[in-house]
Write a protein that holds these residues in place. Structure first.
Motif, PDB file in Angstrom:
ATOM      1  N   ALA A  17       0.660  -1.299  -0.063  1.00 18.97           N
ATOM      2  CA  ALA A  17      -0.090   0.128   0.001  1.00 18.97           C
ATOM      3  C   ALA A  17       0.924   1.265  -0.021  1.00 18.97           C
ATOM      4  N   ALA A  18       2.177   1.132   0.448  1.00 13.48           N
ATOM      5  CA  ALA A  18       3.070   2.305   0.415  1.00 13.48           C
ATOM      6  C   ALA A  18       3.424   2.660  -1.014  1.00 13.48           C
ATOM      7  N   GLN A  19       3.601   1.561  -1.836  1.00 17.50           N
ATOM      8  CA  GLN A  19       3.814   1.583  -3.234  1.00 17.50           C
ATOM      9  C   GLN A  19       2.833   1.894  -4.632  1.00 17.50           C
ATOM     10  N   PHE A  20       1.603   1.395  -4.104  1.00 17.30           N
ATOM     11  CA  PHE A  20       0.485   1.310  -5.017  1.00 17.30           C
ATOM     12  C   PHE A  20      -0.651   1.962  -4.370  1.00 17.30           C
ATOM     13  N   ALA A  21      -1.304   2.681  -5.194  1.00 15.94           N
ATOM     14  CA  ALA A  21      -2.506   3.209  -4.930  1.00 15.94           C
ATOM     15  C   ALA A  21      -3.679   3.045  -5.919  1.00 15.94           C
ATOM     16  N   GLN A  22      -4.692   2.656  -5.550  1.00 12.80           N
ATOM     17  CA  GLN A  22      -6.063   2.505  -6.505  1.00 12.80           C
ATOM     18  C   GLN A  22      -6.443   4.167  -6.559  1.00 12.80           C
TER      19      GLN A  22
END
Length: 260
Positions: free
Chosen positions: A208-213
């Motif tokens: 979640a620190a690298q990818f965001a919806q």
């Protein structure tokens, strides 16, 4: 198939990998009859009970019942070879035991070594006691799953299966029950592939620190963003570094970029 020819089962949830391993085995072990190919651990158990092969090639991680759970059912009734996609924790569990493993993508030289060992075991020994090792492997898999997010994805590129490091991914886009994966190869060239998993199942496994919806159908690698261009009606567009793709940001996710 003749009575004196050894029989094998292959279990992998990816059809291309099942077929690829069967072709490689035909070259490395022409006398081996692949009598069954399973899509998951549950099917592997059913097909094993039906065909009773002497050798089983089992993908470690499959949906539903895993290869480890299938192996626990098979027990000492067959010689086991596990197949794993760069799961270091799984390889460590095999390193000091009698279980054989293959790393995806399977290399002919490594397969030839494994085949030689299995052939020798078929000649001189009953299948080994594996209960303790299987318990260790199951614990290692649980630990590895809990230890952190995904590090690799297996996606279809034409008639091959590509192992993609997660950090090389620029974005993922939903395509009904599949997911389009856009990533960079070793030469930093943009590539695309199809993952046989819906985006909604894949997203919780990402860091979640690298990818965001940013949209109900789009997840982006934050480090791949060049700029965010605000639009009308509380929406925006994401311009990516080195790619022509423009990703939409819907109203529900615009708050992620308020400071940009």
């Amino acid at each position: 198939m003749t009575a004196d020819r050894p029989r094998a089962l292959i279990a992998d949830d990816e059809p291309l990998l099942r077929d690829s391993l069967e072709r490689l085995l035909a070259q490395a072990w022409p006398q081996l009859d692949v009598v069954a190919k399973a899509r998951n651990g549950r099917e592997a158990i059913e097909l094993f009970d039906t065909h009773r092969p002497q050798v089983c090639f089992l993908d470690v991680q499959m949906p539903g019942k895993t290869g480890v759970e299938a192996a626990s059912h098979i027990g000492r009734r067959a010689h086991l070879v596990f197949v794993t996609a760069f799961d270091e924790y799984a390889v460590e569990a095999f390193a000091h035991g009698v279980l054989d493993y293959l790393v995806k993508p399977v290399e002919p030289a490594r397969l030839a070594e494994t085949v030689s060992r299995v052939q020798e075991r078929l000649r001189v020994a009953e299948p080994a006691h594996t209960e303790a090792l299987l318990a260790q492997l199951a614990a290692s898999l649980q630990k590895g799953t809990a230890a952190g997010p995904l590090r690799w994805l297996r996606a279809s590129v034409g008639q091959t299966v590509q192992l993609i490091p997660v950090e090389a991914i620029d974005f993922l886009r939903s395509d009904q029950k599949y997911t389009l994966v856009a990533w960079r190869d070793d030469a930093r060239r943009p590539r695309e592939a199809v993952l046989r998993m819906p985006l909604k199942e894949l997203t919780p496994q990402l860091d979640a620190a690298q990818f965001a919806q940013v949209h109900r159908s789009v997840v982006v690698n934050l480090s791949s963003i060049d700029r965010v261009v605000r639009g009308t009606n509380e929406t925006a567009d994401i311009q990516l570094k080195g790619r022509d793709d423009v990703l939409p940001v819907s109203r529900n996710y615009l708050h992620l970029f308020k400071q940009m």
